[in-house]
Write a protein that holds these residues in place. Sequence first.
Motif, PDB file in Angstrom:
ATOM      1  N   UNK A 202       0.863  -1.187   0.000  1.00  0.00           N
ATOM      2  CA  UNK A 202       0.000   0.000   0.000  1.00  0.00           C
ATOM      3  C   UNK A 202       0.898   1.236   0.000  1.00  0.00           C
ATOM      4  N   UNK A 203       0.409   2.362  -0.529  1.00  0.00           N
ATOM      5  CA  UNK A 203       1.248   3.564  -0.578  1.00  0.00           C
ATOM      6  C   UNK A 203       1.812   3.919   0.796  1.00  0.00           C
ATOM      7  N   UNK A 220      17.750   2.109   2.069  1.00  0.00           N
ATOM      8  CA  UNK A 220      17.450   3.171   1.091  1.00  0.00           C
ATOM      9  C   UNK A 220      18.075   2.831  -0.263  1.00  0.00           C
ATOM     10  N   UNK A 221      19.291   2.312  -0.258  1.00  0.00           N
ATOM     11  CA  UNK A 221      19.925   1.921  -1.514  1.00  0.00           C
ATOM     12  C   UNK A 221      19.169   0.789  -2.200  1.00  0.00           C
ATOM     13  N   UNK A 222      18.673  -0.170  -1.393  1.00  0.00           N
ATOM     14  CA  UNK A 222      17.893  -1.272  -1.954  1.00  0.00           C
ATOM     15  C   UNK A 222      16.570  -0.742  -2.503  1.00  0.00           C
ATOM     16  N   UNK A 223      15.956   0.199  -1.789  1.00  0.00           N
ATOM     17  CA  UNK A 223      14.720   0.821  -2.274  1.00  0.00           C
ATOM     18  C   UNK A 223      14.948   1.496  -3.619  1.00  0.00           C
ATOM     19  N   UNK A 231       9.939  -1.874  -9.776  1.00  0.00           N
ATOM     20  CA  UNK A 231       9.173  -2.822  -8.960  1.00  0.00           C
ATOM     21  C   UNK A 231       8.489  -2.062  -7.827  1.00  0.00           C
ATOM     22  N   UNK A 232       9.030  -0.911  -7.460  1.00  0.00           N
ATOM     23  CA  UNK A 232       8.373   0.058  -6.582  1.00  0.00           C
ATOM     24  C   UNK A 232       8.310   1.365  -7.357  1.00  0.00           C
ATOM     25  N   UNK A 233       7.146   1.988  -7.385  1.00  0.00           N
ATOM     26  CA  UNK A 233       6.943   3.135  -8.273  1.00  0.00           C
ATOM     27  C   UNK A 233       6.475   4.351  -7.487  1.00  0.00           C
ATOM     28  N   UNK A 246       5.442   6.009  -2.119  1.00  0.00           N
ATOM     29  CA  UNK A 246       5.857   4.965  -3.052  1.00  0.00           C
ATOM     30  C   UNK A 246       4.934   3.757  -2.873  1.00  0.00           C
ATOM     31  N   UNK A 247       4.904   2.908  -3.893  1.00  0.00           N
ATOM     32  CA  UNK A 247       4.034   1.740  -3.830  1.00  0.00           C
ATOM     33  C   UNK A 247       4.617   0.631  -4.702  1.00  0.00           C
TER      34      UNK A 247
END
Length: 254
Positions: A202-203, A220-223, A231-233, A246-247
């Motif tokens: 969820x957002x 944060x680097x993995x995000x 894959x996360x937008x 983000x979601x």
Amino acid sequence: MADDAGAATAPGIRDIDLVRVRYVDGEGTEHLIRLEEAADTPFEDGRMVRAIPSYRGQGHMPGRYWAATLGDLVEYESYLECKWLMLLDFDPQVTAFATQPLEFDAIDAGGAWQHTPDVFARRQDGSVLLLDVKNPEMRDDPRVRLQEERTGRVCGRLGWDYAMVSEPDEQRWTNIDLLSSARRPLHLGEELAPRLLELARNPVEIGELMRFMEFPDLARGVLFHLMWQQRIVTDLDRPLRDSTLVKAAEEAQA
């Protein structure tokens, strides 16, 4: 970006009469083919048809960009061209791209001309995007406009998309440039990816997401890597902050 578009002659140029295409395949063999044959030629697999010059005092900065899409280095002729390589690298519809991929050798009503486009990109559906990257200060040059018209006409015959581009949107470019720092394959922190994807079903704000993680700096680097992979937008037309929502993409959730 170096080319010979010929003299900027009178307007109303008729359809191009004769076009041949020169390219160098992956084995280093040079070919000269009819335009009709070019539609089915995998230029993304070939070598550059011309070398990019590099010398002291030149007006632009050539270099090499490591493309995640290709897992390899791609030469570019200027920093502006590098920006567009990164945007192509980020585009999930683009499966391969190459610089200085071919040369058009043509004759039309305005005379003989040659041109080497800057970038050839292949999309997932097999379609082609050909790009010329131009300094915005040159866009009004009659020779540049003539080159754009001629190249666009040739691409129309091939069924290719063509664009002459300059500076990309500043905010979107800034965000993608930030995410590109994490475009290489994950090693350290790879085990954090499933947790981030689960938390982002969820957002959620980036800052809030980091508060759930034991090692927020690493997370944060993995995000950013997951965002580079889309894959996360999020909305990349707005500044990326800790308050940014983000979601996880639908495909990632599935």
